[in-house]
Every structure is written in C-alpha cells, then in structure tokens.
Motif scaffolding. Structure first.
Motif, PDB file in Angstrom:
ATOM      1  N   GLU A   1       0.808  -1.214   0.000  1.00  0.00           N
ATOM      2  CA  GLU A   1       0.000   0.000   0.000  1.00  0.00           C
ATOM      3  C   GLU A   1       0.845   1.269   0.000  1.00  0.00           C
ATOM      4  N   ARG A   2       2.051   1.211   0.526  1.00  0.00           N
ATOM      5  CA  ARG A   2       2.890   2.407   0.591  1.00  0.00           C
ATOM      6  C   ARG A   2       3.341   2.878  -0.782  1.00  0.00           C
ATOM      7  N   TYR A   3       3.403   1.985  -1.738  1.00  0.00           N
ATOM      8  CA  TYR A   3       3.928   2.325  -3.058  1.00  0.00           C
ATOM      9  C   TYR A   3       2.859   2.308  -4.154  1.00  0.00           C
ATOM     10  N   LEU A   4       1.630   1.982  -3.817  1.00  0.00           N
ATOM     11  CA  LEU A   4       0.583   1.925  -4.837  1.00  0.00           C
ATOM     12  C   LEU A   4       0.112   3.319  -5.208  1.00  0.00           C
ATOM     13  N   MET A   5      -0.380   3.431  -6.427  1.00  0.00           N
ATOM     14  CA  MET A   5      -0.988   4.671  -6.870  1.00  0.00           C
ATOM     15  C   MET A   5      -2.364   4.804  -6.219  1.00  0.00           C
ATOM     16  N   PRO A   6      -2.878   6.032  -6.119  1.00  0.00           N
ATOM     17  CA  PRO A   6      -4.192   6.208  -5.472  1.00  0.00           C
ATOM     18  C   PRO A   6      -5.297   5.365  -6.093  1.00  0.00           C
ATOM     19  N   ARG A   7      -5.234   5.107  -7.394  1.00  0.00           N
ATOM     20  CA  ARG A   7      -6.277   4.325  -8.060  1.00  0.00           C
ATOM     21  C   ARG A   7      -6.252   2.863  -7.647  1.00  0.00           C
ATOM     22  N   ASP A   8      -5.132   2.386  -7.068  1.00  0.00           N
ATOM     23  CA  ASP A   8      -4.994   0.975  -6.697  1.00  0.00           C
ATOM     24  C   ASP A   8      -5.081   0.736  -5.195  1.00  0.00           C
ATOM     25  N   LYS A   9      -5.212   1.784  -4.410  1.00  0.00           N
ATOM     26  CA  LYS A   9      -5.195   1.619  -2.955  1.00  0.00           C
ATOM     27  C   LYS A   9      -6.573   1.237  -2.434  1.00  0.00           C
ATOM     28  N   GLY A  10      -6.548   0.549  -1.291  1.00  0.00           N
ATOM     29  CA  GLY A  10      -7.788   0.194  -0.630  1.00  0.00           C
ATOM     30  C   GLY A  10      -8.078  -1.291  -0.676  1.00  0.00           C
ATOM     31  N   PRO A  11      -8.700  -1.821   0.373  1.00  0.00           N
ATOM     32  CA  PRO A  11      -9.020  -3.266   0.395  1.00  0.00           C
ATOM     33  C   PRO A  11     -10.066  -3.649  -0.635  1.00  0.00           C
ATOM     34  N   GLU A  12     -10.954  -2.727  -1.004  1.00  0.00           N
ATOM     35  CA  GLU A  12     -11.966  -3.056  -2.006  1.00  0.00           C
ATOM     36  C   GLU A  12     -11.319  -3.306  -3.371  1.00  0.00           C
ATOM     37  N   ARG A  13     -10.372  -2.467  -3.734  1.00  0.00           N
ATOM     38  CA  ARG A  13      -9.700  -2.662  -5.016  1.00  0.00           C
ATOM     39  C   ARG A  13      -8.823  -3.917  -5.004  1.00  0.00           C
ATOM     40  N   GLN A  14      -8.261  -4.227  -3.848  1.00  0.00           N
ATOM     41  CA  GLN A  14      -7.499  -5.469  -3.753  1.00  0.00           C
ATOM     42  C   GLN A  14      -8.396  -6.678  -3.998  1.00  0.00           C
ATOM     43  N   LEU A  15      -9.594  -6.628  -3.461  1.00  0.00           N
ATOM     44  CA  LEU A  15     -10.544  -7.714  -3.689  1.00  0.00           C
ATOM     45  C   LEU A  15     -10.932  -7.796  -5.162  1.00  0.00           C
ATOM     46  N   VAL A  16     -11.124  -6.654  -5.809  1.00  0.00           N
ATOM     47  CA  VAL A  16     -11.466  -6.644  -7.236  1.00  0.00           C
ATOM     48  C   VAL A  16     -10.330  -7.242  -8.058  1.00  0.00           C
ATOM     49  N   ARG A  17      -9.106  -6.923  -7.705  1.00  0.00           N
ATOM     50  CA  ARG A  17      -7.966  -7.494  -8.435  1.00  0.00           C
ATOM     51  C   ARG A  17      -7.927  -9.013  -8.282  1.00  0.00           C
ATOM     52  N   ASP A  18      -8.198  -9.488  -7.093  1.00  0.00           N
ATOM     53  CA  ASP A  18      -8.198 -10.938  -6.877  1.00  0.00           C
ATOM     54  C   ASP A  18      -9.309 -11.618  -7.672  1.00  0.00           C
ATOM     55  N   ILE A  19     -10.471 -10.962  -7.763  1.00  0.00           N
ATOM     56  CA  ILE A  19     -11.583 -11.537  -8.521  1.00  0.00           C
ATOM     57  C   ILE A  19     -11.216 -11.657  -9.995  1.00  0.00           C
ATOM     58  N   VAL A  20     -10.624 -10.612 -10.536  1.00  0.00           N
ATOM     59  CA  VAL A  20     -10.270 -10.628 -11.963  1.00  0.00           C
ATOM     60  C   VAL A  20      -9.123 -11.592 -12.236  1.00  0.00           C
TER      61      VAL A  20
ATOM     62  N   ILE B   1     -18.281 -10.506 -14.366  1.00  0.00           N
ATOM     63  CA  ILE B   1     -17.273 -10.071 -13.389  1.00  0.00           C
ATOM     64  C   ILE B   1     -17.854  -9.008 -12.452  1.00  0.00           C
ATOM     65  N   CYS B   2     -18.603  -8.062 -12.998  1.00  0.00           N
ATOM     66  CA  CYS B   2     -19.181  -6.991 -12.181  1.00  0.00           C
ATOM     67  C   CYS B   2     -20.218  -7.545 -11.201  1.00  0.00           C
ATOM     68  N   ARG B   3     -20.961  -8.540 -11.616  1.00  0.00           N
ATOM     69  CA  ARG B   3     -21.919  -9.152 -10.692  1.00  0.00           C
ATOM     70  C   ARG B   3     -21.196  -9.822  -9.527  1.00  0.00           C
ATOM     71  N   LYS B   4     -20.100 -10.488  -9.813  1.00  0.00           N
ATOM     72  CA  LYS B   4     -19.336 -11.124  -8.738  1.00  0.00           C
ATOM     73  C   LYS B   4     -18.675 -10.078  -7.842  1.00  0.00           C
ATOM     74  N   VAL B   5     -18.192  -9.003  -8.435  1.00  0.00           N
ATOM     75  CA  VAL B   5     -17.605  -7.914  -7.651  1.00  0.00           C
ATOM     76  C   VAL B   5     -18.649  -7.318  -6.719  1.00  0.00           C
ATOM     77  N   ASN B   6     -19.844  -7.086  -7.240  1.00  0.00           N
ATOM     78  CA  ASN B   6     -20.917  -6.507  -6.429  1.00  0.00           C
ATOM     79  C   ASN B   6     -21.271  -7.406  -5.252  1.00  0.00           C
ATOM     80  N   ARG B   7     -21.345  -8.707  -5.502  1.00  0.00           N
ATOM     81  CA  ARG B   7     -21.730  -9.640  -4.434  1.00  0.00           C
ATOM     82  C   ARG B   7     -20.655  -9.749  -3.357  1.00  0.00           C
ATOM     83  N   LEU B   8     -19.403  -9.947  -3.766  1.00  0.00           N
ATOM     84  CA  LEU B   8     -18.348 -10.149  -2.778  1.00  0.00           C
ATOM     85  C   LEU B   8     -17.995  -8.870  -2.028  1.00  0.00           C
ATOM     86  N   VAL B   9     -18.020  -7.747  -2.703  1.00  0.00           N
ATOM     87  CA  VAL B   9     -17.705  -6.483  -2.025  1.00  0.00           C
ATOM     88  C   VAL B   9     -18.756  -6.163  -0.976  1.00  0.00           C
TER      89      VAL B   9
END
Length: 208
Positions: A90-109, A159-167
C-alpha cells in the motif's frame, strides 16, 4: 557507711545493651566498601557489543561525485518503489490501486481467465486487415472482432456481478463507489496478465 563512688553492677541493662550492639555491629574497611560500590568495567561497552549507529557518509569530493550519489539514490528509490508496487504494498501503490476493495477486485479478476485480454489484439488485427485491401479478409476480421467485443461485454457483466456480491458481503460500507469498482474491474480484465500492475497474486481457479 555508704561510699561516694559506687561501681555499677555488671547486670545493668544499659551496659548489657551497649555490649550486645558492639558485638553485633562490625565496621567495614574502606577497601571493602569501595569494592562493593564499584563494578569493574561498568559504563563501557563489552567487546562483543556493536554500535548500532550508522556512520555518517563522508561528503562528496566534487560535484560529479555528488551528482553520481544523487542518481544512485534515486535509482534505488525507484527500484524499491517498483518492487513494492508489484508486490501490492500500500505504501507504493498509486491512489487508483489503494484500498481493500480494489485489492478484492484485483483478486476476482486475476482468479479467472478473461476474454477482454483478446479485445485489443483483435482490434489490432482488424486495423491491419483494412490496409490489405481484401474485402473478404476485412469482413471476416470485423466479424471476429465484433464477436470478441460481445463476449468481452458478457464476461465483464459476469465479473461486475461477482464484484458486487463479494464487495457487499465483505465490506458492508465500502469506501469506494461501486461504479468505480466496476470500471476498475473492466480495465484490469482487458489488460494482459503479465502487464497488470500490481501483479496478480491469485492463480487461475484459486479461491478468493
């Protein structure tokens, strides 16, 4: 006749108390007292103990050396930042990639094979086909591209349906809007796996 100078009795309580105190109290010599109060080697570091302080770097001899040091430091910092970004720190990520929600989205994809990775490749083939001047090839390439585009759209919806459910299950009050996460998932899905940043930490079919 009574005597003026009477000798005190040996059984006098005052005299016996003084004798008992004298017999118990033992005076210590100055050498013994100093040996107990002083610990040899106290205040000095043991030979095995290392000094944790970093030695100051000597100043550069000239401007060229100072410039070289600055470049080396910047190169090391960029290398450290790139390694941290690839690892998802998290210390080196860009603002668009930070946050646990985006980490979950990356794992889903990353845990699935996406058709979107072929989207830009097929578009490039169509672009090359239009320059050949062969109408049959151009028509065939366009049909393939439209088919891949439609499949990419369907895959993105899934993918968006799965993102919506898991998030919503793991983050009842997400700090990011769902539309932002949908677009983030779409952009990662159409990017080649090796070019994704941060790099994928989930294998195909791995549980999230």
């Amino acid at each position: 006749m009574s005597t003026l100078f009477r000798r005190k009795s040996a059984d006098s309580p005052t005299e016996s108390a003084e004798e008992s105190v004298t017999s118990v109290t033992v005076e210590e010599s100055p050498e013994e007292a100093s040996s107990k109060a002083y610990t040899p080697g106290k205040g000095k570091a043991t030979p095995k103990r290392t000094d944790g302080r970093r030695k100051p770097e000597p100043p550069p001899a000239n401007k060229r050396e100072a410039y070289k040091r600055m470049k080396d430091k910047q190169r090391a910092e960029r290398s450290e930042a790139m390694a941290g970004m690839k690892a998802g720190d998290e210390r080196y990520l860009m603002p668009r990639d930070k946050g646990p929600e985006r980490q979950l989205v990356r794992d889903i994809v990353d845990s699935r094979r996406t058709i979107g990775t072929w989207f830009f490749g097929s578009a490039f083939v169509v672009l090359l086909g239009t320059g050949t001047g062969n109408p049959a090839f151009v028509m065939y390439a366009q049909l393939v591209w439209f088919a891949i585009a439609f499949a990419t759209l369907v895959d993105t919806i899934l993918i968006c349906r799965k993102v919506n459910r898991l998030v919503r299950e793991r983050f009842p009050k997400p700090g990011v809007s769902m539309r932002t996460l949908y677009f983030y998932a779409f952009m990662r899905a159409i990017t080649f796996r090796r070019l994704r940043m941060p790099q994928a930490r989930k294998k195909f079919g791995e549980a999230i």
